[in-house]
Design an enzyme around this catalytic site. Structure first.
Site, PDB file in Angstrom:
ATOM      1  N   SER A  66      72.751  41.027  61.041  1.00  0.00           N
ATOM      2  CA  SER A  66      73.216  41.779  62.473  1.00  0.00           C
ATOM      3  C   SER A  66      72.926  43.330  62.005  1.00  0.00           C
ATOM      4  O   SER A  66      72.568  43.782  63.029  1.00  0.00           O
ATOM      5  CB  SER A  66      74.821  41.622  62.486  1.00  0.00           C
TER       6      SER A  66
ATOM      7  N   TRP B 215      69.225  43.476  62.375  1.00  0.00           N
ATOM      8  CA  TRP B 215      68.723  43.119  63.673  1.00  0.00           C
ATOM      9  C   TRP B 215      68.743  44.433  64.466  1.00  0.00           C
ATOM     10  O   TRP B 215      67.710  44.411  65.262  1.00  0.00           O
ATOM     11  CB  TRP B 215      69.805  42.248  64.356  1.00  0.00           C
ATOM     12  N   HIS B 216      69.515  45.333  64.143  1.00  0.00           N
ATOM     13  CA  HIS B 216      69.508  46.742  64.986  1.00  0.00           C
ATOM     14  C   HIS B 216      68.490  47.504  64.646  1.00  0.00           C
ATOM     15  O   HIS B 216      68.070  48.582  65.298  1.00  0.00           O
ATOM     16  CB  HIS B 216      70.840  47.182  64.768  1.00  0.00           C
ATOM     17  N   GLY B 217      67.996  47.297  63.417  1.00  0.00           N
ATOM     18  CA  GLY B 217      66.552  48.197  63.004  1.00  0.00           C
ATOM     19  C   GLY B 217      66.215  47.810  61.630  1.00  0.00           C
ATOM     20  O   GLY B 217      66.884  47.402  60.888  1.00  0.00           O
TER      21      GLY B 217
ATOM     22  N   PHE C 130      66.033  48.655  69.708  1.00  0.00           N
ATOM     23  CA  PHE C 130      66.259  47.503  68.904  1.00  0.00           C
ATOM     24  C   PHE C 130      65.238  46.268  69.551  1.00  0.00           C
ATOM     25  O   PHE C 130      65.512  45.124  69.209  1.00  0.00           O
ATOM     26  CB  PHE C 130      67.409  47.377  68.821  1.00  0.00           C
TER      27      PHE C 130
END
Lengths: 470, 311
Positions: free
Chosen positions: A320, A323-325, A470
């Site tokens: 997770s 996923w954001h960066g 993102f």
């Protein structure tokens, strides 16, 4: 095109002018929606269209193939997953992986360097890729029948309100809605308008005004040596990202409502959570449920003992974060939340603390402090800066907020408005005036009109939505 | 009422927006709308005989309208931008708005050490507007007045006027020829010295930017463009802050290289000119300065023409 732009206003006006006629039949509805959504997406960069069309075709075909040749379901599933993850890896993670590898080579004393191929990150790729994967996985699980109409599929995948920054909509939720025609009532229009007004207010008034002060603090290159200063700045960032992201989700839901569709809620006052389990049930709900359904539970979830459960939770939270960066700071942010969840599971501290008013207050404050610390890593320009800021946060020898200039004072005001707004809505103060009476019939339109007017005259300097990166 | 709540709300919103626009407190701007001013500049095409380039010092110091009184028949534009550096993209743009059919194309560049630093390249005002999508720029050009009516209240300006004890307020007057008259109430001639204390720390003049600039001057003069450069008037304390020791800018060496490349260094008109902050001319000083500068420029151009003809 940004929602908060004249170009989008013109686009949306033209779209909704023709929508009542175009939505009457499936064929015209899907063609119109797909064409408009591709136009919206292509406005960013026409090259991005090739990617979403390619990705969509792979997933659409995989879905059909699984139905027609069930023996080979697993092969088609993995082909589509590899294609999806591969695309994401290429555009989003390749530079990060290569840079990290080069750093490792350097650390081990090597001279060689792998050349870095820097690709433009297509807007929204993380969102529509996950949306497409959920479609294919649900078909594989037998929870969804694939659509046979490619325009129906693209109308779902590329629907412009949620295309570039979510919410991530499950096919089982939206595909059926796209096949039915229902009258758009005044209630739909009104609820949609309220969502849009609140969404824009959160984004352009609160988030954009907070952004100026936050960016100035984080981008200045030095860490101002004051504990209280950084508590204020980190609080500003916490509300900036919340209002920015939830604002976008609200606008998306409002636009969908005007189209006659329902998107699920994506944020539910996350900063009022009193445990991390509750926080993740309130923050970016569409993403956390995606990770729960497609990563955590397939890994085994809470089954297989405490150790396996913790492992599965850590993997989910690290993914997770990633996923954001594509950066170590996002991984650390995910790891921090995993750590918080682990401690919570082991000690059950929210349950133990959460008795009585004082206990609930203490657990709320602890939650905020821990979430704020994690946000430092999310926002900081480097790991080094993040560590310096966290250290300064707890260095109570300096409380100075001297030198805060006018823009930051405006940001302080916006922070206050954001906090009061959360409390006002969460405590149900907006329901004090009952139901559909005459008073509400006057108060509600005036309140929404004030919000929209504030969006015009009190907006901050235009910043792109934070989650676009993102 | 409930049946048409949405429509009523939207109508009420439009009314509120119109009323609030009328009641907006002054934020110190006059002339063209700001965004229209900058967007128009970026969209200028090859239509000028003389282009004035540089950063905000040039932007505030030189009025094409006043200059044209001493340079009749010459189409002049002030193409300066805030925080502008002499990056290649900007120099290309300066050349691109000269009319190729002009009898005598002229570039006049206001030189400041800051324009040759990496910080200026990074935060270049021209590049910021040039990066905007063409559609967005044209929205500002065509609907500038309407969009300006809907611009956000300038909280900072209002709060400063009401609450700050110093009440330093900037007023900007945007003109269609590219000049921006900047006033400050009250004047603070030492303001720039405080800014310049930090400006050149870890941000020295970059020799590569100067080399690139000189190469460009050489190309322009070879192509028949007359290129002038000048230091605009600033107080002695500002000059000291921009000295070789502080900024790394060696003016005499620069002038030598500039003239060797075919450029014409123009020492500005003598005299003290009022600045608002030690860096930018007050409009009351910019007008006579523009006039005096244009007179010097006209004389030099005439001399240059007669030398060229005799050769």
């Amino acid at each position: 095109m940004l929602f908060n732009s004249l170009t989008f206003l013109i686009f949306a006006t033209l779209f909704f002018m023709a929508w009542p006629w175009m939505r009457r039949r499936n064929s015209s509805r899907w063609i119109y929606l797909t064409a408009a959504s591709f136009f919206f997406y292509g406005w960013w960069d026409a090259r991005f269209l090739l990617l979403i069309i390619g990705s969509g075709l792979v997933n659409f075909c995989a879905g059909l193939a699984m139905e027609r040749a069930p023996r080979w379901r697993k092969l088609f599933l993995w082909t589509s997953i590899v294609a999806n993850i591969g695309t994401l890896a290429l555009f989003k993670y390749l530079a990060f992986l290569v840079t990290s590898a080069n750093d490792l080579i350097g650390l081990l004393g090597g001279d060689g360097r792998i050349p870095i191929l820097s690709l433009t990150l297509p807007v929204g790729i993380s969102f529509y890729t996950f949306q497409a994967m959920s479609y294919v996985i649900d078909i594989y699980r037998g929870q969804l029948k694939p659509t046979r109409n490619i325009l129906h599929f693209f109308a779902y995948l590329a629907m412009f309100p949620q295309l570039v920054a979510g919410p991530i909509i499950r096919a089982a939720h939206l595909l059926p809605q796209l096949t039915t025609w229902k009258r758009i009532t005044e209630k739909d229009r009104w609820e949609g308008l309220k969502l849009i007004a609140h969404g824009f207010f959160k984004k352009v008034v609160i988030a954009d005004n907070l952004a100026s002060a936050v960016n100035h603090a984080f981008n200045s290159g030095e860490v101002y040596p004051s504990s209280s200063y950084w508590w204020v700045i980190v609080s500003m960032f916490a509300f900036q990202i919340y209002c920015d992201f939830s604002g976008y989700s609200d606008i998306a839901r409002g636009l969908a409502r005007w189209m006659g569709y329902e998107f699920p809620e994506n944020f539910n006052h996350p900063y009022l959570a009193r445990s991390f389990k509750e926080f993740w049930g309130r923050w970016h709900i569409s993403l956390s449920t995606w990770f729960q359904d497609y990563i955590y539970i397939p890994l085994g979830g809470s089954r297989g003992g405490a150790l396996a459960s913790q492992r599965n939770m850590w993997i989910t939270m690290l993914l997770s974060g990633l996923w954001h960066g594509a950066a170590w700071s996002f991984l650390i942010w995910g790891a921090l939340h995993a750590f918080y969840l682990q401690i919570e599971r082991i000690t059950q501290w929210p349950k133990r603390l959460g008795h009585g008013l004082l206990g609930r207050l203490v657990s709320s404050i602890m939650m905020l402090v821990l979430v704020w610390i994690a946000w430092v890593f999310f926002r900081a320009e480097s790991l080094n800066q993040a560590v310096q800021i966290v250290t300064t946060l707890f260095d109570f020898s300096s409380f100075s907020i001297a030198g805060i200039k006018i823009p930051a004072k405006i940001a302080l005001l916006c922070l206050l408005v954001a906090v009061l707004r959360e409390l006002y809505l969460y405590t149900g103060c907006d329901q004090l005036i009952p139901g559909e009476g005459r008073v509400r019939a006057v108060v509600d339109p005036v309140a929404v009109a004030i919000l929209l007017t504030a969006c015009v005259y009190f907006h901050g300097y235009g910043h792109a939505f934070v989650y676009f990166q993102f | 009422m409930l049946k048409s709540r949405t429509t009523v709300t939207l109508v009420l919103t439009v009314v509120m927006i119109a009323v609030c626009g009328q009641l907006r407190p002054s934020d110190g701007r006059s002339g063209m709308p700001r965004e229209q001013f900058w967007s128009s500049k970026v969209e200028w095409t090859e239509q000028y005989d003389m282009v004035l380039g540089g950063d905000s010092r040039t932007l505030s110091a030189l009025s094409p309208e006043v200059m044209s009184q001493s340079l009749p028949g010459i189409r002049i534009a002030n193409f300066a931008f805030h925080r502008c550096s002499f990056a290649e993209e900007y120099l290309n743009a300066c050349e691109s708005i000269l009319d190729p059919k002009s009898q005598q194309p002229v570039l006049v560049l206001g030189i400041t050490p800051l324009a040759f630093t990496p910080l200026a390249v990074k935060g270049n005002g021209f590049i910021e507007y040039n990066k905007m999508r063409t559609v967005e720029r044209y929205q500002q050009i065509w609907m500038g007045n309407e969009l300006d009516y809907l611009r956000s209240f300038d909280w900072g300006h209002s709060l400063q006027r009401w609450f700050e004890s110093e009440r330093t307020v900037l007023f900007r007057d945007y003109h269609s020829d590219g000049w921006c008259g900047i006033r400050r109430e009250p004047d603070d001639p030492k303001a720039s010295t405080r800014d310049y204390e930090k400006t050149f720390v870890d941000n020295q003049v970059d020799s590569e930017i100067i080399n690139q600039f000189i190469r460009r001057v050489n190309q322009w003069t070879q192509a028949g463009i007359v290129v002038y450069a000048t230091r605009l008037p600033v107080p002695s304390w500002t000059l000291e802050r921009e000295s070789l020791a502080r900024s790394g800018f060696d003016e005499s060496a620069f002038v030598e290289r500039f003239e060797a490349a075919g450029g014409r260094w123009l020492a500005g008109p003598a005299g003290e000119y009022r600045t608002i902050d030690g860096s930018h001319l007050h409009p009351d000083a910019a007008i006579p300065f523009s006039h005096a500068f244009a007179t010097l420029l006209a004389a030099d151009l005439a001399a240059h023409h007669s030398n060229s003809n005799s050769n």
